[in-house]
Scaffold this active site. Structure first.
Site, PDB file in Angstrom:
ATOM      1  N   CYS A   2       9.877 -26.815  -8.820  1.00  0.00           N
ATOM      2  CA  CYS A   2      10.372 -25.749  -9.686  1.00  0.00           C
ATOM      3  C   CYS A   2       9.228 -24.925 -10.274  1.00  0.00           C
ATOM      4  O   CYS A   2       8.152 -25.445 -10.535  1.00  0.00           O
ATOM      5  CB  CYS A   2      11.151 -26.341 -10.854  1.00  0.00           C
ATOM      6  SG  CYS A   2      12.499 -27.399 -10.343  1.00  0.00           S
ATOM      7  N   ARG A  27       5.630 -22.473  -4.186  1.00  0.00           N
ATOM      8  CA  ARG A  27       5.831 -23.872  -4.556  1.00  0.00           C
ATOM      9  C   ARG A  27       7.026 -24.494  -3.839  1.00  0.00           C
ATOM     10  O   ARG A  27       7.147 -25.712  -3.794  1.00  0.00           O
ATOM     11  CB  ARG A  27       6.048 -23.974  -6.071  1.00  0.00           C
ATOM     12  CG  ARG A  27       4.861 -23.524  -6.870  1.00  0.00           C
ATOM     13  CD  ARG A  27       5.233 -23.225  -8.301  1.00  0.00           C
ATOM     14  NE  ARG A  27       5.512 -24.430  -9.064  1.00  0.00           N
ATOM     15  CZ  ARG A  27       4.610 -25.068  -9.792  1.00  0.00           C
ATOM     16  NH1 ARG A  27       3.382 -24.635  -9.841  1.00  0.00           N
ATOM     17  NH2 ARG A  27       4.935 -26.133 -10.473  1.00  0.00           N
ATOM     18  N   TRP A  74      13.822 -26.280  -7.346  1.00  0.00           N
ATOM     19  CA  TRP A  74      13.780 -27.184  -6.196  1.00  0.00           C
ATOM     20  C   TRP A  74      14.658 -28.358  -6.583  1.00  0.00           C
ATOM     21  O   TRP A  74      14.314 -29.147  -7.465  1.00  0.00           O
ATOM     22  CB  TRP A  74      12.332 -27.614  -5.948  1.00  0.00           C
ATOM     23  CG  TRP A  74      12.147 -28.417  -4.702  1.00  0.00           C
ATOM     24  CD1 TRP A  74      12.017 -27.940  -3.436  1.00  0.00           C
ATOM     25  CD2 TRP A  74      12.045 -29.848  -4.599  1.00  0.00           C
ATOM     26  NE1 TRP A  74      11.856 -28.980  -2.542  1.00  0.00           N
ATOM     27  CE2 TRP A  74      11.868 -30.160  -3.233  1.00  0.00           C
ATOM     28  CE3 TRP A  74      12.097 -30.887  -5.520  1.00  0.00           C
ATOM     29  CZ2 TRP A  74      11.735 -31.462  -2.762  1.00  0.00           C
ATOM     30  CZ3 TRP A  74      11.968 -32.197  -5.060  1.00  0.00           C
ATOM     31  CH2 TRP A  74      11.790 -32.465  -3.689  1.00  0.00           C
ATOM     32  N   ASN A  98      11.156 -27.893 -15.429  1.00  0.00           N
ATOM     33  CA  ASN A  98      10.536 -28.433 -14.219  1.00  0.00           C
ATOM     34  C   ASN A  98      10.287 -29.906 -14.492  1.00  0.00           C
ATOM     35  O   ASN A  98       9.783 -30.259 -15.547  1.00  0.00           O
ATOM     36  CB  ASN A  98       9.210 -27.686 -13.975  1.00  0.00           C
ATOM     37  CG  ASN A  98       8.390 -28.277 -12.843  1.00  0.00           C
ATOM     38  OD1 ASN A  98       8.890 -29.082 -12.064  1.00  0.00           O
ATOM     39  ND2 ASN A  98       7.143 -27.869 -12.753  1.00  0.00           N
ATOM     40  N   GLY A  99      10.667 -30.780 -13.549  1.00  0.00           N
ATOM     41  CA  GLY A  99      10.463 -32.216 -13.746  1.00  0.00           C
ATOM     42  C   GLY A  99      11.802 -32.933 -13.785  1.00  0.00           C
ATOM     43  O   GLY A  99      12.823 -32.387 -13.358  1.00  0.00           O
ATOM     44  N   GLU A 479      -2.302 -35.799  10.910  1.00  0.00           N
ATOM     45  CA  GLU A 479      -2.200 -34.526  10.194  1.00  0.00           C
ATOM     46  C   GLU A 479      -1.562 -33.471  11.103  1.00  0.00           C
ATOM     47  O   GLU A 479      -0.733 -32.669  10.652  1.00  0.00           O
ATOM     48  CB  GLU A 479      -3.596 -34.087   9.708  1.00  0.00           C
ATOM     49  CG  GLU A 479      -3.716 -32.666   9.187  1.00  0.00           C
ATOM     50  CD  GLU A 479      -2.820 -32.316   8.009  1.00  0.00           C
ATOM     51  OE1 GLU A 479      -2.156 -33.203   7.452  1.00  0.00           O
ATOM     52  OE2 GLU A 479      -2.765 -31.122   7.654  1.00  0.00           O
ATOM     53  N   LYS A 483       1.806 -31.426  10.201  1.00  0.00           N
ATOM     54  CA  LYS A 483       1.868 -29.956  10.187  1.00  0.00           C
ATOM     55  C   LYS A 483       3.045 -29.479  11.028  1.00  0.00           C
ATOM     56  O   LYS A 483       3.813 -28.627  10.615  1.00  0.00           O
ATOM     57  CB  LYS A 483       0.602 -29.326  10.767  1.00  0.00           C
ATOM     58  CG  LYS A 483      -0.612 -29.251   9.914  1.00  0.00           C
ATOM     59  CD  LYS A 483      -0.590 -28.238   8.801  1.00  0.00           C
ATOM     60  CE  LYS A 483       0.027 -28.777   7.557  1.00  0.00           C
ATOM     61  NZ  LYS A 483      -0.730 -29.675   6.730  1.00  0.00           N
ATOM     62  N   GLU A 486       6.482 -30.404   9.459  1.00  0.00           N
ATOM     63  CA  GLU A 486       6.693 -29.678   8.201  1.00  0.00           C
ATOM     64  C   GLU A 486       7.235 -28.268   8.433  1.00  0.00           C
ATOM     65  O   GLU A 486       8.151 -27.835   7.757  1.00  0.00           O
ATOM     66  CB  GLU A 486       5.353 -29.487   7.470  1.00  0.00           C
ATOM     67  CG  GLU A 486       4.936 -30.568   6.540  1.00  0.00           C
ATOM     68  CD  GLU A 486       3.626 -30.205   5.844  1.00  0.00           C
ATOM     69  OE1 GLU A 486       3.564 -30.386   4.639  1.00  0.00           O
ATOM     70  OE2 GLU A 486       2.655 -29.749   6.501  1.00  0.00           O
ATOM     71  N   HIS A 502       1.827 -50.205  21.797  1.00  0.00           N
ATOM     72  CA  HIS A 502       2.588 -51.178  21.004  1.00  0.00           C
ATOM     73  C   HIS A 502       3.909 -50.588  20.530  1.00  0.00           C
ATOM     74  O   HIS A 502       4.461 -51.019  19.522  1.00  0.00           O
ATOM     75  CB  HIS A 502       1.741 -51.649  19.820  1.00  0.00           C
ATOM     76  CG  HIS A 502       0.493 -52.350  20.258  1.00  0.00           C
ATOM     77  ND1 HIS A 502       0.513 -53.565  20.899  1.00  0.00           N
ATOM     78  CD2 HIS A 502      -0.808 -51.982  20.206  1.00  0.00           C
ATOM     79  CE1 HIS A 502      -0.726 -53.925  21.198  1.00  0.00           C
ATOM     80  NE2 HIS A 502      -1.547 -52.964  20.791  1.00  0.00           N
ATOM     81  N   LYS A 602       5.366 -27.217  -2.603  1.00  0.00           N
ATOM     82  CA  LYS A 602       3.903 -27.199  -2.512  1.00  0.00           C
ATOM     83  C   LYS A 602       3.296 -28.284  -3.393  1.00  0.00           C
ATOM     84  O   LYS A 602       2.382 -28.986  -2.984  1.00  0.00           O
ATOM     85  CB  LYS A 602       3.402 -25.815  -2.940  1.00  0.00           C
ATOM     86  CG  LYS A 602       1.895 -25.662  -2.930  1.00  0.00           C
ATOM     87  CD  LYS A 602       1.390 -25.485  -1.526  1.00  0.00           C
ATOM     88  CE  LYS A 602      -0.109 -25.434  -1.421  1.00  0.00           C
ATOM     89  NZ  LYS A 602      -0.550 -25.927  -0.103  1.00  0.00           N
TER      90      LYS A 602
HETATM   91  C1  G6P Z   1       3.226 -31.653  -0.868  1.00  0.00           C
HETATM   92  C2  G6P Z   1       2.718 -30.497  -0.030  1.00  0.00           C
HETATM   93  C3  G6P Z   1       1.635 -30.984   0.939  1.00  0.00           C
HETATM   94  C4  G6P Z   1       0.524 -31.687   0.165  1.00  0.00           C
HETATM   95  C5  G6P Z   1       1.078 -32.826  -0.703  1.00  0.00           C
HETATM   96  C6  G6P Z   1       0.026 -33.383  -1.648  1.00  0.00           C
HETATM   97  O1  G6P Z   1       3.934 -32.529  -0.071  1.00  0.00           O
HETATM   98  O2  G6P Z   1       3.781 -29.911   0.694  1.00  0.00           O
HETATM   99  O3  G6P Z   1       1.097 -29.870   1.622  1.00  0.00           O
HETATM  100  O4  G6P Z   1      -0.405 -32.205   1.071  1.00  0.00           O
HETATM  101  O5  G6P Z   1       2.141 -32.341  -1.518  1.00  0.00           O
HETATM  102  O6  G6P Z   1      -0.329 -32.389  -2.558  1.00  0.00           O
HETATM  103  P1  G6P Z   1      -1.692 -32.340  -3.340  1.00  0.00           P
HETATM  104  O7  G6P Z   1      -1.604 -31.100  -4.176  1.00  0.00           O
HETATM  105  O8  G6P Z   1      -1.750 -33.585  -4.174  1.00  0.00           O
HETATM  106  O9  G6P Z   1      -2.791 -32.293  -2.344  1.00  0.00           O
END
Ligand code: G6P
Length: 607
Positions: A2, A27, A74, A98-99, A479, A483, A486, A502, A602
């Protein structure tokens, strides 16, 4: 997660709120709304989906005034519908949040018995109704807020406006970040300074437990006991245009392309090109006697931590544990007295990572934070801050923050090796040469963009995609898979290549693309054998390697991407870039919302 904006004393309040919300879009959210106090009465507009829907509504049904709050939601409690969208309001008060309010059920039950009627399924409405009750009891807005804060449990940020008060905006922070902006005859509120950048560059970061009463002429700041405190006003360097996409179609692509520059800027902080040596800020611990390093993070930052484990163990010979923050606090982890805990986070505000930091602090660890947001909670609570200089990262999928985290962690490993005497002079010089080369090599890697775009056309048809690699490349494989899933919503998994047989090898057939991350390092031959196992079973391999690697094995792969030949120590920084570009082009091809993928946020400020 949020986003909150607020304004008091600015006649363009509706535009301020929508502009602020646009700057918080990154965000991640699924509905939006604003509420304003107009002639003493609260009026609001809310819409499901993107901000464009709210803007359309405001065009047909405008709001005018100088005081209001806005929100991008969110969803946590209650579906992402207009009814559940913020601001939540009664005839007395409107509030954005937010929260998570953890004791909302209890408050709701209590108020329902008293005859208060709830209109939504949200936890937030408990706060709105409780405030209303306090106001009904004759409390002033300030008294009611103090009483509310005494009752609420959980982590949250709030922005509140009141019926009959055209001059008052209250902000409160417990956990989730909140920034107050100082204008001329107006005050602003935002979840981050970026939201306020077009209106002011003078900001005060609310600290945990603090709250503030904002009026057009200024603000009063209070601590958790209701005592007045002096605000610290800082100038931010964030400006309006920084939030733009420039000539790029998406923030993600812009941020991928910024990597040579921001990697260079980050490197400049830790690497002295004259002495060709690495320097960390002064640390309160001595590497030579550290019993263990524990690195904790979430998401992409966790994969940076995973790479660092290989680096630190091999260069500095210190035991390293890497943990996912959401697991760390709850598994009774045993931490050696006087150990070092490192927290890696782009935002510096991720709830679980922050909770892990506090856990480590309680258990006698030195605390280091590798963060991209220097004003974040993690930066404030750490003993030593190692900033990344990636600049604002607005695409939900992290790219440049990741490679900058790797740069900091590589420097950290070198510094640890030097301090412990495990890295000889020649080896140090070799690693320093390698790291100094990274910005230039990263620019060369970007030349593969078009080739990766073509490759994406094949991958975008797939139902599943596998990424494999060994050593630090196993973390890049994970990673790469993250990506891809996501932003393109294609199922993807990353594995250490040796683990393939395995289980994951059962998935291989000619419809499953397999991306092999294999710089020609000491593990190359082993990864090549795993690649052969995939090819034998009909899997379509894309080999990402260097000229030597491709020459030795390239014939077996359906596609090859030849990256510059570099010291294997720095290869994870460079090999991250093609997997980012691949995910990006697959997503663009499949028409997904690249910068704000569905369901993702985000910065995750809830548990
Ligand atoms: C969310 C974002 C990711 C990020 C993760 C950790 O899931 O979508 O892109 O890697 O949070 O966030 P931070 O700000 O702690 O790196």
């Amino acid at each position: 997660m949020c986003g909150i904006v607020g304004v008091v004393g600015d006649a363009r309040a509706a535009e301020v709120l929508t502009e602020g919300l646009k700057r918080l879009e990154y965000r991640g959210y699924d509905s939006a709304g604003i509420a304003m106090v107009v002639d003493g009465h609260i009026d609001r507009r809310r819409a499901e989906g993107k901000l464009a829907n709210l803007e359309a509504l405001l065009r047909t049904s405008p709001l005018a005034g100088s005081l209001g709050v806005g929100h991008t939601r969110w969803a946590t409690h209650g579906a992402p519908t207009e009814r559940n969208a913020h601001p939540h309001a009664t005839n007395r008060v409107a509030l954005v949040h937010n929260g998570i309010i953890e004791n909302y059920r209890e408050i709701r039950a209590e108020l329902t018995k008293l005859g208060y009627e709830f209109a939504t399924e949200t936890d937030t409405e408990a706060a709105v109704q409780l405030l209303t009750r306090y106001l009904d009891d004759g409390m002033s807005p300030e008294e009611a807020t103090a009483a509310l804060l005494g009752r609420l449990e959980g982590a949250f940020a709030l922005g509140i406006v009141f019926t009959g008060r055209d001059d008052l905006l209250i902000a409160a922070r417990r956990g989730s970040p909140l920034v107050v902006g100082w204008g001329d005859g107006a005050m602003y509120l935002g979840s981050d300074a970026l939201a306020l950048a077009p209106f002011t560059d003078r900001v005060t970061y609310l600290q945990d437990g603090e709250w503030a009463c904002l009026t057009p002429g200024g603000a009063t700041f209070l601590n958790g006991h209701g005592e007045r405190i002096e605000p610290q006003i800082k100038r931010t360097s964030l400006t309006g245009p920084q939030a733009g996409k420039g000539d790029f179609r998406h923030f993600m692509l812009k941020e991928i392309y910024e990597q040579p520059t921001v990697i260079g800027e980050t490197l400049n902080t830790y690497f002295n090109p004259v002495t060709r040596s690495v320097q960390l800020p002064e640390c309160p611990f001595d590497f030579a006697v550290l019993p263990r390093i524990t690195i904790v993070a979430c998401g992409t930052s966790y994969f940076a931590a995973t790479v660092a484990r290989y680096w630190i163990e091999s260069v500095a010979a210190i035991p390293v544990e890497v943990d996912i923050a959401s697991e760390f606090c709850y598994r009774n982890v045993v931490l050696p007295p006087g150990g070092l805990a490192v927290f890696v986070s782009q935002s510096g505000e991720t709830h679980d990572t922050l909770a892990a930091l506090r856990y480590a602090r309680k258990h006698g660890q030195f605390i280091a934070a590798i963060v991209n947001a220097p004003e974040s909670a993690m930066a404030r609570e750490a003993d030593v801050v190692l900033p990344t200089h990636a600049g604002p990262e607005l695409s939900v999928a992290s790219t440049k923050a990741f490679t900058c985290q790797l740069v900091v962690l590589a420097c950290f490993a070198i510094a640890a090796g030097v301090a412990r005497g495990t890295l000889g002079h020649d080896a140090e010089a070799r690693l320093c040469r390698a790291i100094a080369e990274v910005p230039a090599r990263a620019a060369e890697v970007l030349n593969h963009d078009e080739r990766l775009r073509q490759l994406a056309r094949e991958i975008c048809e797939a139902r599943d995609v596998l990424f494999i690699g060994r050593g630090t490349s196993s973390a890049i494989a994970m990673e790469g898979a993250l990506k891809l899933k996501e932003i393109s919503y294609i199922h993807a998994e990353g594995f250490p290549a040796g683990e393939l047989k395995h289980g994951p090898i059962a998935l291989i057939d000619d419809s499953v693309p397999v991306i092999v991350i294999a710089p020609s390092d000491k593990l190359f031959r082993k990864t090549a054998s795993n690649m052969a196992e995939v090819v034998t079973r009909g899997g379509k391999v894309t080999l990402i390697s260097d000229a030597a690697g491709i020459e030795s094995q390239g014939g077996a792969a359906a596609h090859c991407i030849a990256l510059p030949t570099v010291d294997p120590f720095v290869s994870p920084i460079l090999y991250a870039i093609p997997v980012q570009l691949l995910a990006y082009h697959v997503a663009v091809h499949n028409g997904t919302d690249v910068d704000q993928p569905r369901n993702l946020a985000k910065t995750v400020t809830v548990e």
